[in-house]
Design an enzyme around this catalytic site. Structure first.
Site, mmCIF file in Angstrom:
data_model
loop_
_atom_site.group_PDB
_atom_site.id
_atom_site.type_symbol
_atom_site.label_atom_id
_atom_site.label_comp_id
_atom_site.label_asym_id
_atom_site.label_seq_id
_atom_site.Cartn_x
_atom_site.Cartn_y
_atom_site.Cartn_z
ATOM 1 C CG LEU A 15 -2.293 0.674 1.053
ATOM 2 C CD1 LEU A 15 -2.934 0.416 -0.297
ATOM 3 C CD2 LEU A 15 -3.237 0.253 2.158
ATOM 4 C CG HIS A 16 4.500 1.773 -0.351
ATOM 5 N ND1 HIS A 16 4.825 0.467 -0.111
ATOM 6 C CD2 HIS A 16 4.938 2.477 0.705
ATOM 7 C CE1 HIS A 16 5.430 0.386 1.051
ATOM 8 N NE2 HIS A 16 5.515 1.588 1.567
ATOM 9 C CB ALA A 17 3.525 4.999 -4.823
ATOM 10 N N PRO A 19 -1.107 2.702 -5.464
ATOM 11 C CG PRO A 19 -0.434 0.487 -5.208
ATOM 12 C CD PRO A 19 0.079 1.847 -5.576
#
Lengths: 90, 552
Positions: A15-17, A19
Site C-alpha cells: 500500500l504505497h504510492a 495504490p
C-alpha cells in the site's frame, strides 16, 4: 453503521504510492469515516500520507473499518480494489 | 579573449550527448502573509496546482505516477492540517509550506526504498506549490540546471529545446531520471551547481561530464559521437526485450547491481535477472554493520523487481575494500590474504547475520540465489554450508520462515577453476569473476598501471581455465555464468558464447548492446574454437563490422 474487514495485500508494491493514492481517491467518494489498522496502528484511510507512512508491504494483513451511511458500498469498492491488485501490472 | 574549457565530473542518470547554453531554473515567490490571509492564498495556490495537474495529458505511466502522488498529497486533509497548524503558530505561509513538505518527505521516505528514492520529487512540491504558474520557455537550446529539479518543472512546455539537465542532488531512479531517459534528454547529477552561471556555453558528454566553454574541436567530435550514438541506441532498443539465443539455447543477460537503486534502474531497463548483487557496498558505506532486518528488506525488495534469478553475493570485503568496524590486520599482500569468503568465515557473526537475512528473504522471493566470493577449496564451501545448516536448525526450532535457495560460488582463483569438477559437486552453479581470475592467472596487480598490458582476457591460459569451469558445470548438468568485466565486453562476447557460457552479467546500460551483438552474430558465425590468442584479430574484425552494422 460500522463494519470492518480484514484483507491481505497481494499486489506487488503493497500500500504505497499509486495504490494508496487510488484507495484514498475511491474512498473520498463515499459518505463515511474510514480507518485502516495495521500493526496495532490506526490511521485515517482518507489520508494518503497517513496510509503511506504505515509502510504496508506485499503480503501484509490490514483491517479496514468504515463507519457511516455509505459504509457498505465503500467496503465493496475497497474489496474490489484489493482483489484486482489496484490494477497494478505484475 | 577566449574562456578556457572546464570539465566537471557528474553521475549519469540519463545517458546522452547534449549541447546548449546553461539556463538556471529558479523560482522566487515568497509569501510572507500570515493568519487568515495566508490560508486564503494557500487555498488558491492549491487549486491552481491541482488544476494544472489535472490538465496534464499523454504522460507515460511512470511520469503520471508522481502527479497522482502530488494530487493525493494536495487533497490530503493531513497536509492542510499541518500547514494550518504552523500558520496558527504564527509562521508565514512560505515557512509553513516548506516546513510541512519537508516533514512529510522525511515521513514518507522512511517507509520503503521506493518512496525514499522519490524524496526529491516530493520535496519539490514545496517550490512548485508556491510557483504554480511558472513555465520555462526558451527559444534556444538550453541545458537546465538547479540545485534539484523534478519532472513537474518541465511539463506543459515545449521540451525540444531542453538539451540537458544538471542538478546537484539527484538519483538514477527518480521520476526525473526516468522521464529524461524516455525523452532522450541527457541528465547528470552530483555537479556543484553553485559554480554554474547562466548563458555559458556548455555540453554534456557520454561519460557524464559537464563541459563548460567547450572548444570547437571538442564540440565537433561530440556532435559526431552524438549522431553515431543515436543510430546505435535506436537500433539497440529494438532488442531490449528480445530473448537472446545461441544455437537454440537461451542466453541469460543479467545486471550487476550494488544497491536497491541499481535494482530499480535495471528493472526499468527490462532486465529480467541479476547475475551479481555486490552486497559489500552497503556495508562499506556505513560505520556499523547493517542489521538483519534492514538487509532482509533490501534483498526482498530488490529481488521482487525481477522475474528470474537474483544472485546475491555475500560480502566481498578485504583486498582493496576495508571495513571500519572490524579490525582487519594490515596485510602485505591483501589480494592474497583474508578476503571474500575467507573473511566471512573468520568474522562469523557478520556472516551469520547476512545469511539469516538471505534465508528469510529467499522464503519470500523464490528467485533469490546465494553466491560465495573468493572460494579456493572444498573445505571453505563445507564450512559456509555448515553455518547455513546451523541457522536453519535454529530458525526451524523458532518457527521462522526460511528457504535454502540455490547456492553458487564465484570462480576467481586459478586452482579453483582447475578443480571445478570437484567443487561443482558441492554447489548449484558457478560464476566466473574475471577481474581477479585474470589478475591471479597472469600474476598482474590490477591496481598497478605498469602491468596493464598483461590484462588479457583472451590469453590462452585464461581461456583454458574458463573453458574448464564451463565444461565441469555442463558435465554435471549445472550452469556457468560470468560476472566480471569480461562478460560485458563486446569484443569477447562471441568467444564466450562459443565456449558455452550460459549467463552473462554486466552493468545495466551495457545489456542492450550485448543483446544487439547477439542478434548480429546469428548471421555472422565465427567458429573460433579451438581457441588460440593469435585469433584476437578475428574478434576485433567482427566487433568492428558489428559497429558499422549498428550505425546503419
Amino acid at each position: 453503521m460500522t463494519i470492518s474487514k480484514e484483507f491481505e495485500l497481494t499486489n506487488k508494491t503493497g500500500l504505497h504510492a499509486r495504490p494508496a493514492a487510488n484507495l484514498v481517491k475511491e474512498l473520498s467518494n463515499f459518505n463515511c469515516n474510514a480507518k485502516i489498522v495495521y500493526n496495532n496502528k490506526e490511521v485515517n484511510a482518507k489520508s494518503f500520507i497517513s496510509i503511506t507512512s504505515l509502510g504496508i508491504e506485499k503480503g501484509s494483513k490490514i483491517t479496514v473499518i468504515l463507519d457511516g451511511p455509505e459504509a457498505q458500498e465503500a467496503m465493496q469498492t475497497v474489496e474490489n480494489l484489493i482483489n484486482t491488485k489496484f490494477g497494478e501490472e505484475e | 579573449m577566449t574562456n578556457s574549457q572546464i570539465i566537471l565530473k557528474g553521475t549519469k542518470a540519463s545517458e546522452g550527448v547534449g549541447i546548449g547554453k546553461l539556463f538556471k531554473i529558479e523560482y522566487s515567490a515568497i509569501y510572507n502573509q500570515k493568519n487568515k490571509e495566508a490560508l486564503d492564498i494557500l487555498h488558491s495556490l492549491k487549486e491552481k496546482l491541482i488544476n494544472k495537474i489535472h490538465l496534464l495529458k499523454n504522460l507515460d505511466s511512470n511520469t503520471s505516477q508522481i502527479f497522482e502522488i502530488y494530487d493525493a498529497i494536495l487533497n490530503d486533509p493531513y497536509f492542510e492540517n499541518l500547514i494550518t497548524k504552523y500558520i496558527n503558530q504564527n509562521l508565514s505561509l512560505s515557512e509553513a509550506i516548506n516546513k510541512t513538505v519537508s516533514e512529510i518527505s522525511i515521513q514518507l521516505s522512511k517507509t520503503n526504498q521506493y518512496m525514499k528514492e522519490r524524496i526529491s520529487d516530493i520535496e519539490r512540491l514545496s517550490i512548485v506549490l508556491q510557483n504554480p504558474n511558472t513555465d520555462i520557455y526558451k527559444e534556444n537550446a538550453v541545458i537546465c540546471f538547479s540545485e534539484s529539479l523534478a519532472v513537474i518543472d518541465f511539463v506543459g512546455i515545449d521540451i525540444k529545446n531542453v538539451k540537458g539537465v544538471v542538478t546537484s542532488s539527484g538519483s538514477k531512479i527518480s521520476h526525473l531520471a526516468i522521464w529524461c531517459r524516455n525523452n532522450d534528454i541527457p541528465y547528470i547529477y552530483n555537479i556543484d551547481t553553485t559554480q554554474l552561471t547562466n548563458n555559458l556555453d556548455a555540453a554534456i558528454d557520454l561519460n557524464g561530464n559537464l563541459i563548460i566553454n567547450p572548444t570547437q574541436d571538442f564540440l565537433n567530435e561530440l556532435k559526431l559521437e552524438k549522431l553515431q550514438r543515436e543510430k546505435v541506441i535506436t537500433k539497440a532498443k529494438q532488442f531490449k526485450s528480445k530473448i537472446s539465443k545461441f544455437k537454440n539455447k537461451e542466453i541469460k543477460i543479467g545486471a550487476n547491481i550494488g544497491n536497491v537503486e541499481d535494482a530499480y534502474f535495471a528493472s526499468q531497463m527490462d532486465i529480467k535477472s541479476v547475475g551479481l548483487f555486490r552486497t559489500e557496498f552497503m556495508f562499506l558505506a556505513k560505520d556499523k554493520p547493517l542489521e538483519e532486518e534492514q538487509q532482509y528488506k533490501i534483498y526482498k525488495e530488490s529481488a521482487s523487481l525481477f522475474s528470474e534469478n537474483v544472485i546475491i553475493r555475500t560480502m566481498d570485503i578485504g583486498g582493496d575494500k576495508d571495513l571500519s568496524y572490524i579490525n582487519i590486520k594490515k596485510e602485505l599482500n591483501p589480494f592474497l590474504g583474508i578476503r571474500g569468503l575467507r573473511l566471512s568465515l573468520k568474522y562469523k557473526e557478520l556472516f551469520k547475520t547476512q545469511l539469516k537475512a538471505l534465508l528469510r528473504a529467499a522464503y519470500d522471493q523464490k528467485n533469490i540465489c546465494i553466491m560465495f566470493p573468493m572460494v579456493s577449496i572444498e573445505e571453505e564451501i563445507n564450512q559456509a554450508k555448515a553455518i547455513i545448516e546451523e541457522l536453519v536448525y535454529k530458525m526451524e526450532k523458532q518457527g521462522e520462515p526460511y528457504r535454502i535457495p540455490q547456492i553458487g560460488i564465484m570462480i576467481e582463483v586459478p586452482s579453483a577453476a582447475l578443480n571445478a569438477e570437484k567443487l561443482i559437486k558441492l554447489v548449484d552453479f558457478m560464476s566466473i569473476g574475471t577481474n581477479d581470475l585474470i589478475q591471479y592467472t597472469m600474476a598482474m596487480d590490477r591496481t598497478n598501471n605498469e602491468v596493464d598490458y598483461l590484462y588479457q582476457p583472451h590469453n590462452n591460459g585464461v581461456i583454458k581455465l574458463i573453458q574448464n569451469v564451463i565444461d565441469a558445470c555442463h558435465v554435471n548438468n549445472k550452469w556457468a555464468g560470468m560476472c566480471g568485466a569480461m562478460a560485458g565486453e563486446l569484443l569477447y562476447y562471441p568467444l564466450l558464447l562459443e565456449m558455452g557460457l550460459d549467463e552473462f552479467s554486466m552493468e545495466s546500460s551495457q545489456t542492450i548492446l550485448i543483446k544487439m551483438y547477439n542478434e548480429y552474430l546469428q548471421n555472422h558465425e565465427l567458429n573460433l574454437l579451438p581457441w588460440d590468442d593469435a585469433k584476437l584479430n578475428v574478434l576485433q574484425e567482427s566487433y568492428n563490422d558489428f559497429l558499422e552494422w549498428a550505425k546503419n
